[in-house]
Scaffold this active site. Structure first.
Site, PDB file in Angstrom:
ATOM      1  N   ASN A  13      -4.398   9.966  -6.594  1.00 41.56           N
ATOM      2  CA  ASN A  13      -5.579   9.142  -6.344  1.00 41.56           C
ATOM      3  C   ASN A  13      -6.810  10.035  -6.260  1.00 41.56           C
ATOM      4  OD1 ASN A  13      -4.359   6.525  -6.142  1.00 41.56           O
ATOM      5  ND2 ASN A  13      -3.667   6.994  -4.075  1.00 41.56           N
TER       6      ASN A  13
ATOM      7  N   HIS B  22      -3.008  -1.105  -8.975  1.00 40.61           N
ATOM      8  CA  HIS B  22      -3.567  -0.287 -10.062  1.00 40.61           C
ATOM      9  C   HIS B  22      -3.614  -1.033 -11.394  1.00 40.61           C
ATOM     10  CE1 HIS B  22      -3.710   3.403  -7.649  1.00 40.61           C
ATOM     11  NE2 HIS B  22      -2.540   3.032  -7.155  1.00 40.61           N
TER      12      HIS B  22
END
Length: 503
Positions: free
Chosen positions: A133, A61
């Site tokens: 997510n 990420h």
């Protein structure tokens, strides 16, 4: 969360100690042609700070951006949780960070990848982080595999290149990944913008109401902008023209008053029913059927304020699933429990021991604990006690007995897979997604995308991938195999130079 601005200096710049800086353009030298001198303190300080101005990027990420906003509860879900943030009419400041998983800082926003959806609620009871997510599932269900998974999506140690063989070798050796890989290779693996995708808590969480009643809960943030995706060709074109396409779209949309919104829904499973449900509700590779547990609306999330300083408010934001508040707890989901440690630990390494003192990470309510000092720690403790129990009037907590957000567990310490439920298997839900959710065109695109991603993969791994997809759906698996073999040696959509899948 307000960022403290630096007041402009009307009479020039200063050194780090506040004293006037003579020049920001000329070094101190011995004559006009002579060497610079070691006591040019301003020059040295300038370079010292420049060498230290970055913090390590997130391991997964890394590439992302975000914005501040507000969550408003529009429905009454107090029967499910006592958390103040979800009581009727409550409005709470939020921070939402979007990201890709595999790409490093500077990688294109439009690579095919899972998107992070990390949401912080600055509640009256402390910061609540929901680190999700844009997919309701994940590749794994045991955190022991997580570091290996991330490495398989990164780069080879010798060439420094990403490698499709490495990716598929991991996926096909871990068949529980099939549901997420199907989702990833489908249309939602390439969202057109962050505004036009849904967000999910993915894990199962525990909600507890004021009477102590418990429900297992799944979070669904449904985009009011609708869900819109890119084609392979569109994503490739944008990646070559504007690597920051999603970041720019979000910032410019908010700046012109086009504030994106998501409606939050939950699925609530009564505590006891979680023990016997046909799928293991704590398996991160599975979804819970909305036919069995329909979605319940909670409220609306609106992003309405851009960051004023990307580094201080986005890169320095430190999310962790361990940040919960009363009325919300974790669950036996192994990945969730693993992340609750790993994420906070990563932030201590990445940002520092003082991470929770930074403005973006500070809760709105007062913090009172017995964490003292450490590197870059700047809270003043004065004459407070540094230990408990104490006789100096400094309070501490000392509750005993069962915790509100707990669950029962017993058995022998063991290393083994989770017990299977009646409908548990690794390929069933992936097959349902392909057959019953994808349209005919989406199935065709899916075959093309997977075949493209398998181009150049080592033959033994490729053969295992064909079986992997036949286990998902026999027809689709055969179509993928036929497509790969038909195009062997040719360039086909979905593949970067060197056989790398667009991930």
């Amino acid at each position: 969360m307000e960022h403290q601005k630096t007041t402009p200096h009307a009479t020039g710049s200063t050194r780090q100690n506040g004293a006037p800086a003579v020049s920001d353009r000329q070094s101190l030298t011995v004559g006009s042609e002579g060497p610079i001198v070691l006591h040019d303190t301003h020059l040295l300080e300038t370079h010292q700070h420049f060498n230290r101005m970055n913090i390590p990027e997130r391991r997964p990420h890394a590439k992302g951006s975000g914005a501040f906003g507000e969550f408003e509860v529009t429905e009454d879900v107090s029967k499910y949780t006592k958390a103040l943030v979800f009581q009727p009419g409550t409005k709470t400041e939020t921070l939402l960070r979007f990201s890709t998983v595999a790409g490093e800082l500077g990688s294109p926003d439009t690579w095919r990848d899972v998107r992070g959806f990390a949401l912080r609620f600055y509640t009256e009871e402390g910061n609540y982080d929901l680190v999700g997510n844009n997919t309701p599932i994940f590749f794994l269900r045991d955190p022991m595999k997580f570091t290996h998974f991330i490495r398989s999506q990164k780069r080879l140690p010798d060439s420094g290149l990403r490698d499709a063989t490495m990716q598929w070798d991991f996926w096909t050796n871990n068949p529980e990944s099939a549901h997420q890989v199907t989702y990833l290779m489908g249309p939602r693996g390439l969202p057109r913008t962050w505004r036009e995708m849904n967000g999910y808590g993915s894990h199962t969480y525990l909600w507890v109401n004021a009477q102590g009643e418990k429900h297992w809960v799944k979070y669904h943030f449904i985009s009011q902008q609708g869900v819109h995706n890119l084609s392979n060709d569109e994503a490739t074109k944008i990646a070559g023209e504007n690597a920051d396409f999603h970041r720019q779209d979000l910032f410019e949309s908010i700046a012109k008053g086009d504030h994106p919104k998501w409606d939050l829904y939950i699925q609530a499973i009564p505590y006891e029913e979680g023990k016997t449900y046909r799928f293991n509700p704590f398996d991160l590779t599975k979804t819970i059927s909305q036919k069995d547990y329909p979605r319940i609306k909670v409220g609306t999330l609106t992003l309405n304020r851009n960051p004023e300083n990307h580094f201080a408010q986005i890169e320095s934001a430190a999310f962790s699933p361990s940040n919960t508040v009363p009325g919300i707890g974790l669950s036996p989901d192994r990945m969730l429990l693993g992340r609750a440690f790993a994420y906070h630990d990563a932030q201590l390494y990445r940002v520092g021991a003082h991470v929770n003192q930074l403005p973006v990470n500070r809760p709105k309510n007062a913090v009172h604990n017995y964490a003292f000092e450490g590197q870059m720690w700047y809270d003043h403790t004065g004459d407070r006690s540094t230990y408990v129990p104490n006789s100096n009037g400094d309070s501490w907590s000392d509750e005993t007995g069962p915790v509100d957000d707990g669950w029962e567990a017993d058995g022998t310490l063991t290393r083994e897979a989770q017990a299977l439920r009646a409908d548990d298997d690794d390929f069933g839900q992936a097959g349902t997604l392909v057959r019953e959710v994808f349209s005919d065109q989406e199935r065709d695109d899916f075959v093309e995308t997977v075949a493209g991603a398998l181009k150049g993969v080592r033959q033994d791994v490729q053969a295992r991938a064909f079986e992997y997809w036949k286990n998902v759906d026999a027809t689709i698996g055969q179509r993928i195999e036929d497509e790969v073999k038909r195009h062997e040696g040719d360039g086909i959509p979905g593949v970067e130079a060197g056989g790398e899948a667009r991930m």
